[in-house]
Every structure is written in structure tokens, then in C-alpha cells.
Design an enzyme around this catalytic site. Structure first.
Site, PDB file in Angstrom:
ATOM      1  N   CYS A 196       0.832  -1.194   0.000  1.00 41.83           N
ATOM      2  CA  CYS A 196       0.000   0.000   0.000  1.00 41.83           C
ATOM      3  C   CYS A 196       0.868   1.245   0.000  1.00 41.83           C
ATOM      4  O   CYS A 196       2.068   1.191   0.259  1.00 41.83           O
ATOM      5  CB  CYS A 196      -0.907   0.026   1.226  1.00 41.83           C
ATOM      6  SG  CYS A 196      -1.955  -1.431   1.375  1.00 41.83           S
ATOM      7  N   GLY A 197       0.224   2.356  -0.282  1.00 40.81           N
ATOM      8  CA  GLY A 197       0.878   3.646  -0.163  1.00 40.81           C
ATOM      9  C   GLY A 197       0.311   4.393   1.026  1.00 40.81           C
ATOM     10  O   GLY A 197      -0.900   4.362   1.285  1.00 40.81           O
TER      11      GLY A 197
END
Length: 521
Positions: A2-3
Site C-alpha cells: 500500500c501507499g
């Protein structure tokens, strides 16, 4: 994978409480957010690229905080981020966990949420973080204590940076581009920001530094048993990095390996084949993509087909294909014309910030194009057809040089000098390599995993392997030849990716050195 992007500002009233969700395929630009921070808005596109399956923006006025998160889904059930845990904690998580208990919850994020949910009133968020095994970065906000916690795993395999401004704004982000005043988080450090005192503390460590053993075995009495044990821990490391992917991904999307053809990545590729062979997947013949990148280099006059790494990768791929005929092993030849290099050079320089040297660029741009995966397959009769990488999990051989003495500069060092150098290398790898590499690789919507940097592999390699076994990677070559039958590969010399792929010194300006600062024009 994820970011992560977080912004806290004590002097800013957010417009409203909101949760805005952006489905897969949404184009996100710098005007997406209702947050008034230009820094936050500028960083959003970088974060969105890391997680192409889902993005969301959460704003909570009472806590004066905005969270932007993106998701690359690799485990079921699909879980949106950020996560509100019983209105007590807000969690962002990027990475993969290998705790055995994760399987009960299905994925990493739900597992961490369960640990936070079960904390007693006197429980510690830091204790939860210390219990995690894997490669990750995170942010946690504890509503009751009004504190933010953020950081990277003990090795620092996922990128994360932070900034505390003069007016006490806090930013935390997986990648920022060339935005100044951000600091890379130290691997294994838990950062704690107290919104009441406006103070940042970074005195919590997830583990002590690694210490490389100075013991010697000049008669090589233990070489056989040590190499066998190293093979076992490496195989287990690869196995859990494959089996933690949801089976549907393995059946429909291959495992990819960043592949120069050298011993490190060839060991990883062979171990992947072993693990896939012992598991029966419904799809039939499993597929592995070996991603080899090579550059057209005007200074040397070499075409991609002429580079040392391309020639080596073809030979090594053939050896592995013969050893594992049950696996569909595809060598993906990623050619980078000079014009393509020039086109993406500014973007890679921006992504890898705050790294700013010629050497950093030559390494980062090789990983960028390799993970992008746009290349060719050479068919049996010699013709080539275009091919786009399908795998979204990439395995890397990074860490082998630091653990087993692969760098040329180590070859003639005395044992005590080699101990000192290897200790420095493995403890600083988060700063030297990992932050930069994760930024450029993840931008292509994939996740990289590092079997050599598994915590059990590092512990075994630093404590149990005599230092004289680490001259020219003797111990790894023993594993490759004896247990994986990679005899034709095990004797190949070490060659750094920027020289093997010819991504270094791309122009006729031969006065440049790797440590020189970049001309950003």
C-alpha cells in the site's frame, strides 16, 4: 502493498469529516484532496501509483488529520485502508507479515487491527509493533493518548519518510518526490509524535544492531552442515514469501524475479521453482518471470543484447529451465533504448529523492525499468515477441552481498576488517539501498520481497556462519552448487547491476563518478 500518506496540522480546521473512496482505475491528481496543504496534494499521485486497486481519503476534523491510502491487494479478504479500529485507533499498513497467526485473519491489516483492538487500557502500541514479523511500514494514531506512531520494519524494507514543520505540522509518506524537509525513517525505529506537547520521540528500537561473528573455521570442518542449514533457512524464507500470497494470484499471475543471471537471483529463482513444485495449484504448470533489464549505452556503443547481464541471464535461465521442466520459466528481456532512458530519467530522479548521486540513478533506473516489465520473449526459433510482465510480486536477491561478502572491495580484507565492513553493510542497508529501491519499484504497482533479508536468514548468517566462509561468497556458492545444482552459475563473478546492465555512465562525459551529485536537467 500500500501507499501511505498522513498529515496532521494543529492549526488547520479541515472542512469536514469525510471518507472519499476512489475505485481502481481512477486518475488521481494534485487537486484530489480537500486538505489545504499543497505538500499533501502534491504527494497524492505518488501514493496512488503504489496501490492501483483502491485509494481513499479520510479526514477527521476532531483530530485535525488527513489520511490518504492506496492498496495493492495480495491477500484475501480485500481490505480498504485506512482502518478505523473501534474509533480508538487509525491504522495505515504497507507490507507483508509472516506471523503464523495472520492466516486466521486472512491478511496483515486485519491481523494488526485485531491486536490493537485487543489491547488493554494500559497496553502499548509499541508492543504490538514489536510483535510483527515481516517487511512493512505503518502509521497508527491512538485517539486516547493523542499520539501518532510510525516507522519501518527492523530491516527497513519498505520506504517511509516524515517531516515536522516549524508550525508543528506532521507529514508521513511512503514516497514524496523532490519535496524538501522530509527525513527517511531509520529502519527499526518507532517514531512517536505527541500532539499535546508537539514533540517527536525516536528512542524506541525494534531490535539491537546486528553483529557479525568473528569466528573462523580455517579447516572448513563445518562447511557442509552450515551450507545445509543456510539452504534450509533460505528455502523457508522463499516459501513463506510465496505462500503468503493469496493462491488466486499465483494461479493467475506469475511470481517474478529481478534477474541479472548472477548467483544471488539464480538461487532465489531456483528456490521459487522448488517451492512451486511441491505445491499443487489448480492452474497446472506454474509460471515464473525472470526480469532482465539491459540498456543501450551510447558511451560504450553496446546494445541491450550485448550487455554482460543479458548474456549471463540467457545462460543462467537455460540452466534453471533444464533443472525445472515442470515450471514455465520465461526470461523477459527488457531492452531500454537510450531515448527511453532520457524520457524517464527525470521521473526516476524525482522518485528516488532524497538520493541524488549518479550511482543512485544508475541503480534506481535499472530497477524502475525492470519492475515496469515491458520487454520481449525470445521464441525457440529465435524470433522475439513483445511481452508485458504479469507478476505483481517481485523477488529480489538484494542482501546477499552484504551477508556473504560479495563486493569486490571485500576480497583482500583481513578477517577482522571483513567483520567490521559486513556489520556496517547489513545495519545500514535500509539507508543505502532499500528506501530508494522501494520507491522506484513500487511506483509500477508491484511489491518487491527480499528473501535474503528475512530476519531469520540475517540472524543465521550473521551469527552462525564463520567469517572466512564469506570470502567471495563461498558459502552461498556452496549452497548453489551442492543443493540447487547451479554449477554453471555458482562460479560467475560479482557484477553490480549498473555495470552489468550498462545503466551507468550513459554519456561520453567520462569525468563523472558514482558519488557525483546529479545534474537534474
Amino acid at each position: 502493498m500500500c501507499g501511505i500518506l498522513l498529515h496532521y496540522c494543529s492549526n488547520n480546521d479541515l472542512l469536514e469529516n469525510d471518507l472519499i473512496e476512489f475505485p481502481e482505475g481512477t486518475e488521481l491528481g494534485p487537486t484530489t484532496c480537500v486538505n489545504e496543504s499543497s505538500i499533501f496534494n502534491k504527494i497524492i499521485p505518488y501514493i496512488a501509483a503504489r496501490g492501483p486497486n483502491y485509494s481513499s481519503l479520510r479526514t477527521v476534523r476532531a483530530y485535525r488529520t488527513s489520511w490518504f491510502s492506496s492498496v495493492l491487494s495480495l491477500r484475501e479478504p480485500f481490505t480498504k485502508q485506512s482502518i478505523n479500529v473501534d474509533d480508538r485507533y487509525y491504522l495505515q499498513f504497507n507490507g507483508e507479515l509472516y506471523n503464523k497467526e495472520v492466516s486466521h485473519w486472512g491478511n496483515d491489516s486485519l491481523y494488526i487491527a485485531s491486536l490493537l483492538k485487543d489491547l488493554e487500557d494500559d497496553g502499548s502500541v509499541i508492543d504490538v509493533i514489536k510483535s510483527l514479523e515481516g517487511e512493512y511500514a505503518y502509521t497508527v494514531y491512538d485517539v486516547k493518548s493523542a499520539k501518532f506512531y510510525f516507522g519501518r520494519d527492523p530491516i527497513g524494507r519498505r520506504s517511509l519518510s516524515y517531516s515536522v514543520t516549524a508550525n508543528n505540522e506532521l507529514y508521513v509518506a511512503s514516497v514524496t518526490g523532490a519535496v524538501e524537509c522530509f527525513h527517511d525513517c531509520i529502519g527499526g525505529t518507532v517514531y512517536e509524535y505527541d500532539t499535546q506537547t508537539k514533540s517527536l520521540h525516536d528512542n524506541q528500537r525494534l531490535r539491537p544492531p546486528y553483529e557479525v561473528t568473528p569466528k573462523l573455521d580455517m579447516e572448513f570442518v563445518s562447511l557442509s552442515i552450515v551450507s545445509k542449514n543456510l539452504y534450509s533457512v533460505l528455502r523457508e524464507s522463499v516459501k513463506k514469501r510465496i505462500e503468503s500470497i493469496h493462491p488466486a494470484h499465483i494461479e493467475n499471475s506469475p511470481i517474478a524475479v529481478l534477474f541479472s543471471g548472477g548467483i544471488d537471483c539464480s538461487v532465489i529463482a531456483a528456490l521459487v521453482c522448488e517451492v512451486l513444485q511441491e505445491n499443487s495449484y489448480k492452474c497446472g504448470k506454474p509460471t515464473i518471470e525472470l526480469l532482465n533489464v539491459s540498456f543501450e549505452n551510447p558511451r560504450t556503443g553496446l546494445l541491450p543484447s550485448d550487455t554482460p547481464d543479458r548474456k549471463l541471464s540467457i545462460n543462467s535461465a537455460r540452466i534453471i529451465q533444464k533443472l525445472y521442466p515442470e515450471i514455465d520459466i520465461k526470461l523477459v528481456e527488457i531492452d531500454v533504448p537510450y531515448e527511453e532512458y532520457l524520457k524517464f530519467r527525470p521521473s526516476v530522479i524525482d522518485l528516488m529523492y532524497s538520493k541524488q548521486t549518479e550511482m543512485d540513478l544508475s541503480i534506481a533506473i535499472a530497477f524502475f525499468f525492470a519492475s515496469r516489465g515491458k520487454g520481449f520473449l525470445t521464441l525457440p526459433h529465435g524470433e522475439r515477441k513483445p511481452y508485458q510482465r504479469h507478476g505483481i510480486v517481485l523477488l529480489s536477491g538484494l542482501g546477499a552481498d552484504e551477508l556473504y561478502g560479495g563486493y569486490h572491495k571485500f576480497a583482500n580484507k583481513a578477517p577482522h576488517e571483513l567483520v567490521e565492513e559486513l556489520t556496517k553493510q547489513i545495519n545500514n542497508i535500509y539507508e543505502r539501498n532499500l528506501n530508494r529501491d522501494d520507491k522506484v519499484i513500487a511506483h509500477n504497482g508491484v511489491e518487491v520481497r527480499y528473501p535474503f533479508l528475512d530476519e531469520y536468514v540475517i540472524k543465521f548468517s550473521t551469527v552462525e556462519i564463520p567469517i572466512n566462509y564469506k570470502v567471495n561468497k563461498l558459502i552461498l556458492r556452496k549452497v548453489a552448487s551442492q543443493y540447487l545444482k547451479l554449477d554453471g552459475i555458482s562460479e560467475e563473478p560479482k557484477r553490480a547491476i549498473q555495470f552489468g546492465a550498462k545503466s551507468a555512465k550513459m554519456t561520453k562525459d567520462s569525468n563523472k563518478h558514482g558519488t557525483d551529485l546529479l545534474n537534474r536537467n
